[in-house]
Scaffold this active site. Structure first.
Site, mmCIF file in Angstrom:
data_model
loop_
_atom_site.group_PDB
_atom_site.id
_atom_site.type_symbol
_atom_site.label_atom_id
_atom_site.label_comp_id
_atom_site.label_asym_id
_atom_site.label_seq_id
_atom_site.Cartn_x
_atom_site.Cartn_y
_atom_site.Cartn_z
ATOM 1 N N PRO A 169 19.134 -15.435 46.897
ATOM 2 C CA PRO A 169 20.126 -16.200 46.439
ATOM 3 C C PRO A 169 19.637 -16.592 45.100
ATOM 4 O O PRO A 169 18.576 -17.007 44.892
ATOM 5 C CB PRO A 169 20.073 -17.319 47.726
ATOM 6 C CG PRO A 169 19.554 -16.445 48.735
ATOM 7 C CD PRO A 169 18.738 -15.347 48.327
ATOM 8 N N CYS A 170 20.692 -16.764 44.148
ATOM 9 C CA CYS A 170 20.526 -16.979 42.881
ATOM 10 C C CYS A 170 20.921 -18.355 42.354
ATOM 11 O O CYS A 170 20.706 -18.699 41.232
ATOM 12 C CB CYS A 170 21.060 -15.874 41.839
ATOM 13 S SG CYS A 170 23.014 -15.782 42.338
ATOM 14 N N GLN A 171 21.249 -19.336 43.274
ATOM 15 C CA GLN A 171 21.571 -20.643 42.916
ATOM 16 C C GLN A 171 20.577 -21.609 42.071
ATOM 17 O O GLN A 171 21.167 -22.095 41.303
ATOM 18 C CB GLN A 171 22.115 -21.301 44.073
ATOM 19 C CG GLN A 171 23.349 -21.043 44.797
ATOM 20 C CD GLN A 171 23.417 -19.933 45.485
ATOM 21 O OE1 GLN A 171 22.156 -19.391 45.854
ATOM 22 N NE2 GLN A 171 24.397 -19.554 46.398
ATOM 23 N N PHE A 215 19.154 -20.561 39.542
ATOM 24 C CA PHE A 215 19.244 -20.195 38.301
ATOM 25 C C PHE A 215 20.724 -20.218 37.660
ATOM 26 O O PHE A 215 20.997 -20.063 36.658
ATOM 27 C CB PHE A 215 18.740 -18.706 38.119
ATOM 28 C CG PHE A 215 17.253 -18.358 38.495
ATOM 29 C CD1 PHE A 215 16.300 -19.093 38.079
ATOM 30 C CD2 PHE A 215 17.095 -17.590 39.513
ATOM 31 C CE1 PHE A 215 14.978 -18.651 38.649
ATOM 32 C CE2 PHE A 215 15.997 -17.581 40.124
ATOM 33 C CZ PHE A 215 14.873 -17.961 39.746
ATOM 34 N N ASN A 227 20.609 -9.468 40.484
ATOM 35 C CA ASN A 227 20.437 -10.895 40.413
ATOM 36 C C ASN A 227 21.219 -11.391 39.082
ATOM 37 O O ASN A 227 21.971 -10.624 38.642
ATOM 38 C CB ASN A 227 18.952 -11.448 40.348
ATOM 39 C CG ASN A 227 18.831 -12.848 41.244
ATOM 40 O OD1 ASN A 227 19.363 -13.818 41.029
ATOM 41 N ND2 ASN A 227 18.022 -12.723 42.413
#
Length: 361
Positions: free
Chosen positions: A82-84, A86, A131
């Protein structure tokens, strides 16, 4: 012995199965999809040959992953943590609350590290990670690369429109191989537009649902937003509206920097990046190019590369915008998964060809 050209994969952080579906389209056999969200079980098992495991990757048993990859093929560990942490939104929220948005060691990015730990323990033949581009500037990315000792590695930021996804979406893609040197090529595949992907779906009005496809459902619009979208031009901004329709935030200096909010897509251009809130007209340039509404959940999914008949929820279950929107917006685009899968298949075939040649010399 490896079965010729066969790749067995486990998809970590599998979500709704965009990466799984794309890898399978390329001929890779995905054995297991892992995610902490139970809502991912249906889309994974209804649309692919993979089994779903609800688990936290942080505590996932590497022996279980190894068993899923057994069977005689080359092995691939794939995933998109999960990239939240960044994302632009997340960084802005941290700054608002006085938190550092930089490289500090915290729980936000631990899943990337856990992914690296699993690679070290499982030692698959191949690895791929997808990502957000800002990950490359974070300390955790170097930590992750250090965990790939013994692998040939390459990574690059891919503009998804160049691989045939009808979206202006940039993604960091990393590949690693124990088989030999590996280099991600430059892609320049035929471009797709919003029209070419969703242009033939049945027309809807705001708040309507297609009786033949429960996911082709558009959110309601308030009276003022219905008036706003009627003044919105494809590819235009809220500056096209009469003064009386402009929101108070638009008159502030900060509001002027968000021209695409309350915008319409343009038929013959790619869509903006599809997000978890893409079903809302006020959340970005998510207005339909012609119809006075935001894009439907089905249109959003198709702009992410999912086929028109992809099932996100069981038959008979009511459609929740927040639930399905999250599954769609967080998904790895299917098109990107297929391109990565094709590339890895070719890499394995080149390795096998070289190995056979050495054996016969």
């Amino acid at each position: 012995m490896h079965e010729t050209g066969r790749i067995f994969a486990v998809d970590l952080f599998c979500g709704a199965g965009g990466l799984t579906y794309g890898l399978e389209a390329a001929g890779i056999s995905v054995k297991l999809g892992v995610d902490i969200d139970p809502n991912c079980a249906h889309p994974i098992e209804a649309n692919s040959g993979a089994k779903f495991l609800q688990a936290d990757v942080a505590s996932l048993d590497h022996i279980e992953v190894g068993k899923a990859l057994s069977g005689g093929g080359f092995t691939l560990l794939a995933g998109c943590a999960p990239c939240q942490p960044f994302s632009t939104y997340s960084r802005a929220a941290k700054q608002k609350h006085g938190e550092k948005a930089g490289n500090g060691r915290n729980e936000d990015w631990r899943l990337v590290e856990h992914f690296g730990n699993l690679i070290q323990k499982v030692q698959p033949d191949l690895v791929t990670m997808e990502n957000v581009p800002p990950l490359a500037q974070q300390d955790i990315f170097k930590v992750f690369l250090d965990k790939l000792e013994g692998y040939w590695i390459d990574w690059k930021v891919i503009e998804c429109h160049s691989i045939g996804l009808p979206q202006t979406r940039k993604r960091l893609v990393l590949v690693a191989s124990k088989l030999g040197p590996i280099t991600i090529p430059e892609f320049d595949l035929p471009r797709k537009t919003v029209r070419s992907v969703i242009g033939d779906l049945p027309a809807l009005i705001a708040g309507e649902q297609d009786p033949n496809d429960m996911l082709h459902k558009a959110s309601r619009l308030s009276g003022i937003n219905l008036e706003r979208i009627r003044y919105s031009l494809p590819g235009g901004t809220w500056r096209d509206w009469p003064e009386h329709l402009r929101a108070s935030c638009h008159t502030k200096e900060s509001g002027a920097t968000y021209p695409s909010v309350y915008g319409r897509m343009a038929w013959d251009s790619p869509a903006p990046t599809i997000t978890t809130q893409c079903f809302g007209y006020g959340n970005g340039r998510f207005g339909h190019p012609k119809q006075d509404r935001a894009i439907s959940l089905r249109e959003a999914a198709m702009l992410q590369g999912f086929p028109r008949n992809y099932s996100f929820i069981p038959a008979g279950e009511s459609v929740s915008f927040s639930k399905v929107g999250r599954l769609i917006g967080n998904a790895v685009p299917v098109t990107l998964g297929a391109v990565i899968g094709d590339f890895l298949k070719q890499h394995v075939l080149v390795y096998e060809h070289a190995s056979r040649r050495l054996l016969t010399e």
